[in-house]
Design a protein around this motif. Sequence first.
Motif, PDB file in Angstrom:
ATOM      1  N   ARG A   1       0.825  -1.192   0.000  1.00 45.05           N
ATOM      2  CA  ARG A   1       0.000   0.000   0.000  1.00 45.05           C
ATOM      3  C   ARG A   1       0.869   1.256   0.000  1.00 45.05           C
ATOM      4  O   ARG A   1       0.583   2.237  -0.685  1.00 45.05           O
ATOM      5  CB  ARG A   1      -0.883  -0.003   1.244  1.00 45.05           C
ATOM      6  N   GLN A   2       1.947   1.194   0.755  1.00 41.89           N
ATOM      7  CA  GLN A   2       2.850   2.348   0.783  1.00 41.89           C
ATOM      8  C   GLN A   2       3.504   2.588  -0.572  1.00 41.89           C
ATOM      9  O   GLN A   2       3.694   3.725  -0.990  1.00 41.89           O
ATOM     10  CB  GLN A   2       3.924   2.156   1.862  1.00 41.89           C
TER      11      GLN A   2
ATOM     12  N   VAL B   1      -8.680  -1.367   0.681  1.00 39.99           N
ATOM     13  CA  VAL B   1      -8.061  -0.045   0.725  1.00 39.99           C
ATOM     14  C   VAL B   1      -7.063   0.109  -0.416  1.00 39.99           C
ATOM     15  O   VAL B   1      -7.001   1.145  -1.080  1.00 39.99           O
ATOM     16  CB  VAL B   1      -7.365   0.184   2.081  1.00 39.99           C
ATOM     17  N   ARG B   2      -6.312  -0.950  -0.667  1.00 45.17           N
ATOM     18  CA  ARG B   2      -5.334  -0.928  -1.755  1.00 45.17           C
ATOM     19  C   ARG B   2      -6.036  -0.660  -3.083  1.00 45.17           C
ATOM     20  O   ARG B   2      -5.539   0.087  -3.925  1.00 45.17           O
ATOM     21  CB  ARG B   2      -4.609  -2.273  -1.796  1.00 45.17           C
TER      22      ARG B   2
ATOM     23  N   LEU C   1      -6.863   2.902  -3.399  1.00 47.65           N
ATOM     24  CA  LEU C   1      -5.657   3.662  -3.724  1.00 47.65           C
ATOM     25  C   LEU C   1      -5.314   3.497  -5.201  1.00 47.65           C
ATOM     26  O   LEU C   1      -4.944   4.455  -5.882  1.00 47.65           O
ATOM     27  CB  LEU C   1      -4.484   3.161  -2.895  1.00 47.65           C
ATOM     28  N   GLN C   2      -5.403   2.268  -5.665  1.00 45.59           N
ATOM     29  CA  GLN C   2      -5.115   2.001  -7.076  1.00 45.59           C
ATOM     30  C   GLN C   2      -6.032   2.834  -7.965  1.00 45.59           C
ATOM     31  O   GLN C   2      -5.621   3.316  -9.024  1.00 45.59           O
ATOM     32  CB  GLN C   2      -5.299   0.511  -7.369  1.00 45.59           C
TER      33      GLN C   2
ATOM     34  N   CYS D   1      -7.519  -4.595   4.066  1.00 40.21           N
ATOM     35  CA  CYS D   1      -6.302  -3.956   3.539  1.00 40.21           C
ATOM     36  C   CYS D   1      -6.300  -3.991   2.026  1.00 40.21           C
ATOM     37  O   CYS D   1      -5.912  -3.027   1.366  1.00 40.21           O
ATOM     38  CB  CYS D   1      -5.063  -4.654   4.096  1.00 40.21           C
TER      39      CYS D   1
ATOM     40  N   ASP E   1      -1.018   5.518   5.543  1.00 40.19           N
ATOM     41  CA  ASP E   1       0.333   4.982   5.394  1.00 40.19           C
ATOM     42  C   ASP E   1       1.396   6.032   5.460  1.00 40.19           C
ATOM     43  O   ASP E   1       2.565   5.751   5.272  1.00 40.19           O
ATOM     44  CB  ASP E   1       0.453   4.269   4.038  1.00 40.19           C
ATOM     45  N   GLN E   2       1.000   7.286   5.710  1.00 44.66           N
ATOM     46  CA  GLN E   2       1.941   8.297   5.321  1.00 44.66           C
ATOM     47  C   GLN E   2       1.974   9.513   6.202  1.00 44.66           C
ATOM     48  O   GLN E   2       2.115  10.625   5.741  1.00 44.66           O
ATOM     49  CB  GLN E   2       1.561   8.732   3.903  1.00 44.66           C
TER      50      GLN E   2
ATOM     51  N   HIS F   1       3.212   6.036  -5.681  1.00 40.43           N
ATOM     52  CA  HIS F   1       2.797   6.337  -7.045  1.00 40.43           C
ATOM     53  C   HIS F   1       1.807   7.497  -7.083  1.00 40.43           C
ATOM     54  O   HIS F   1       1.884   8.376  -7.940  1.00 40.43           O
ATOM     55  CB  HIS F   1       2.170   5.094  -7.701  1.00 40.43           C
TER      56      HIS F   1
ATOM     57  N   LEU G   1       2.189   1.857  -3.372  1.00 42.97           N
ATOM     58  CA  LEU G   1       1.134   2.424  -4.212  1.00 42.97           C
ATOM     59  C   LEU G   1       0.941   3.902  -3.907  1.00 42.97           C
ATOM     60  O   LEU G   1       0.788   4.725  -4.810  1.00 42.97           O
ATOM     61  CB  LEU G   1      -0.184   1.699  -3.956  1.00 42.97           C
ATOM     62  N   GLN G   2       0.931   4.217  -2.618  1.00 44.00           N
ATOM     63  CA  GLN G   2       0.780   5.610  -2.203  1.00 44.00           C
ATOM     64  C   GLN G   2       1.904   6.463  -2.801  1.00 44.00           C
ATOM     65  O   GLN G   2       1.681   7.618  -3.182  1.00 44.00           O
ATOM     66  CB  GLN G   2       0.799   5.711  -0.679  1.00 44.00           C
TER      67      GLN G   2
ATOM     68  N   VAL H   1      -4.516   6.110  -8.424  1.00 47.32           N
ATOM     69  CA  VAL H   1      -3.429   6.048  -9.398  1.00 47.32           C
ATOM     70  C   VAL H   1      -3.989   6.068 -10.820  1.00 47.32           C
ATOM     71  O   VAL H   1      -3.530   6.830 -11.674  1.00 47.32           O
ATOM     72  CB  VAL H   1      -2.581   4.768  -9.203  1.00 47.32           C
TER      73      VAL H   1
END
Lengths: 219, 219
Positions: free
Chosen positions: A116-117, B115-116, B119-120, B112, B76-77, A122, A119-120, B123
Amino acid sequence: MLFSRLPPESFDQLLQPIDNERHHAGSVLYKEGCVGKEIFSIRSGLVKLIRLGLDGSERVVRLLGKGAVVGLELLDQGEVYKHTAVTLQTVDLCRIPKVTLFDLERHHPELCVTVRQKLQYHVDRADHWIEHLNTGKARSRIAELLLLLAEIGADSNGDIELVSRDDMASIAGITKETASRIIAEFKRHRLLYRVAANNTHRIQAEMLRELIQRESQSD
Amino acid sequence: MLFSRLPPESFDQLLQPIDNERHHAGSVLYKEGCVGKEIFSIRSGLVKLIRLGLDGSERVVRLLGKGAVVGLELLDQGEVYKHTAVTLQTVDLCRIPKVTLFDLERHHPELCVTVRQKLQYHVDRADHWIEHLNTGKARSRIAELLLLLAEIGADSNGDIELVSRDDMASIAGITKETASRIIAEFKRHRLLYRVAANNTHRIQAEMLRELIQRESQSD
DNA sequence: CGCGCTTTTGATCGTCTTCAACTTAGGTGG
DNA sequence: CCACCTAAGTTGAAGACGATCAAAAGCGCG
């Protein structure tokens, strides 16, 4: 990189191998629309992700360097790659079968967060691209590109390898002639100069940043 | 949406509530650089994510509609938002505390992956943005924008609500005057017309696509 | 050394920006 | 209910910036 937090023994009984590879500049890792079963973790060198237009033109949508992982769309989103990935320099990478990643993920759920990180990352890069490389005057964009190259592609001396004028154009959304003229202008003003026989260059990061500021306030 | 695959009883003993909210156009969900503890799942309506330039100018980097989740960078950030999020229309959404998501994730590791995927989606949208909304002539970009609005923001009749000229400009990387002229031109050619007293409009998607094609081959 | 490809440079043209004036729409208070 | 006010949108004219076309120069490579 992707597995740095996993214990070494996790890799003992993988069904498929993780290969280390070296590619020269211009190598195509995968093509947009093709079914794929592998993702790539970049150990060194630069890779570009491009999209092909209807007319055959190419648009660069991301530049990735050390530590980035490409091809992640295979994990959550079907079996085809969404970009064409091409090396811009000599690139060292790991080729990781998607099934291997799923295997590892089964025993190490925390790996999902790591992915996930990546991806983040990106997402962040894409946002930066839109904000800085596709906004403002051509001069600012090229300046931003040089700063980006320094950030993600600098060698141990902080020097960068320039990309082709065509790539600059496709990155910044301008023409190669304009890119060429601006690079020539930067060299004349010593914002950029060659430091070796190959195309290794050094930039004046601070002056480039000042230039960007000047350009934007005059708008 | 985000939790559609979870059993209802998972929500019985959450420490913090998940609120449903309705916002009017122009509401700021969160601001770039501010610490935040909540993410937002959009149930209906359009939200823009923007970045603020040094000079105060704003750049729209994403348009999101029904089903999208914003603020995921908190997971994640670090603790600050990376954009400012503003509603463009009346928006229904869920406000989800980050700790709640972590809670749920503990008992439902498969979350998870969900969530991915969200996020994708970001992107993919960002790549589409770069390729279609920030490439080519102004006319093509606005045409692409209308198609995008139809894709992510159409009502049950397939009609769309136009965004302000300023937003169009910031989305396509052009000026508001150019955006205005092109919209006027589209209306004259009946590629676009109003179907209600408010700013509900209908587009001729196929003709817009032809226009985009024509523009690109003439380059 | 000659060949092809990238890069550079020049000249012209077109698109978009800029600046300014004007119109329209929406909202408030008289 | 209308007059007014402000913000958003429209339109025009000028000029700038970058695109385009064309030609020359540089460069790597057989």
